[in-house]
Design a protein around this motif. Structure first.
Motif, PDB file in Angstrom:
ATOM      1  N   LYS A 117     -46.868 -47.404  17.473  1.00  0.00           N
ATOM      2  CA  LYS A 117     -46.715 -46.903  16.100  1.00  0.00           C
ATOM      3  C   LYS A 117     -48.058 -46.564  15.455  1.00  0.00           C
ATOM      4  N   GLU A 118     -49.030 -47.447  15.612  1.00  0.00           N
ATOM      5  CA  GLU A 118     -50.296 -47.278  14.894  1.00  0.00           C
ATOM      6  C   GLU A 118     -51.304 -46.393  15.614  1.00  0.00           C
ATOM      7  N   ARG A 148     -58.012 -55.778  12.702  1.00  0.00           N
ATOM      8  CA  ARG A 148     -56.687 -55.614  12.109  1.00  0.00           C
ATOM      9  C   ARG A 148     -56.167 -56.920  11.507  1.00  0.00           C
ATOM     10  N   CYS A 151     -53.706 -59.747  10.614  1.00  0.00           N
ATOM     11  CA  CYS A 151     -52.703 -60.329  11.487  1.00  0.00           C
ATOM     12  C   CYS A 151     -51.824 -61.297  10.698  1.00  0.00           C
ATOM     13  N   TYR A 168     -57.540 -54.286  17.226  1.00  0.00           N
ATOM     14  CA  TYR A 168     -56.496 -55.294  17.054  1.00  0.00           C
ATOM     15  C   TYR A 168     -57.087 -56.699  17.103  1.00  0.00           C
ATOM     16  N   SER A 192     -43.987 -56.989  20.749  1.00  0.00           N
ATOM     17  CA  SER A 192     -44.405 -56.660  19.388  1.00  0.00           C
ATOM     18  C   SER A 192     -45.752 -55.954  19.391  1.00  0.00           C
ATOM     19  N   PHE A 193     -46.694 -56.447  20.210  1.00  0.00           N
ATOM     20  CA  PHE A 193     -48.003 -55.787  20.305  1.00  0.00           C
ATOM     21  C   PHE A 193     -47.844 -54.347  20.777  1.00  0.00           C
ATOM     22  N   THR A 195     -46.602 -52.128  18.123  1.00  0.00           N
ATOM     23  CA  THR A 195     -47.681 -51.852  17.168  1.00  0.00           C
ATOM     24  C   THR A 195     -48.642 -50.811  17.730  1.00  0.00           C
TER      25      THR A 195
END
Length: 133
Positions: free
Chosen positions: A88-89, A119, A121, A115, A81-82, A85
């Motif tokens: 994508k980001e 960011r 969470c 992050y 998942s990280f 992210t």
């Protein structure tokens, strides 16, 4: 990644995915956190993590390796998942083909700091970043 708070503890980057790179990141995380004997180290079933050399290093740390079968992401879903992210980001927003490896590494390091410290969470109560200032 510390699976309790979601903080990225250690990150090693190179132009390969050899076991030495994974060992470097694991040793750095161990050195920074100094976990108790018997802590869980989640990994996928890649050859880096199934290598004898990697297993010996985990043994020196008194770690218990948790690894799902090939193609299963149960133990690594938080990291997967990280990385999604991160892509994508940050990375998909850049023309990385025109950047040097050092420039891409710098962007990744900056994103990890963002992050961890800034960011919002969803897995921490109140939406706080993993290591709020």
């Amino acid at each position: 990644m510390d699976c309790f708070g979601g903080e990225i503890i250690s990150l090693a980057m190179d132009d390969n995915l050899k076991k030495e790179l994974c060992i470097k990141a694991a040793k750095e995380a161990y050195k920074l956190r100094k976990p108790k004997s018997g802590f869980l180290f989640h990994s996928d079933a890649g050859s880096q993590y199934t290598s004898l050399k990697f297993k010996i290093e985990l043994g020196k740390m008194h770690a218990i390796q948790s690894m799902s079968d090939v193609g299963k992401c149960y133990d690594t879903s938080r990291m997967e998942s990280f990385f999604a992210t991160l892509k994508k980001e940050k990375l998909y927003q850049l023309d990385t083909m025109k950047m040097t490896m050092e420039e891409v590494k710098t962007e990744v390091w900056r994103f990890v700091q963002y992050y961890n410290r800034t960011r919002i969470c969803t897995f921490n109560e109140g939406g706080y970043p993993p290591c709020s200032l």
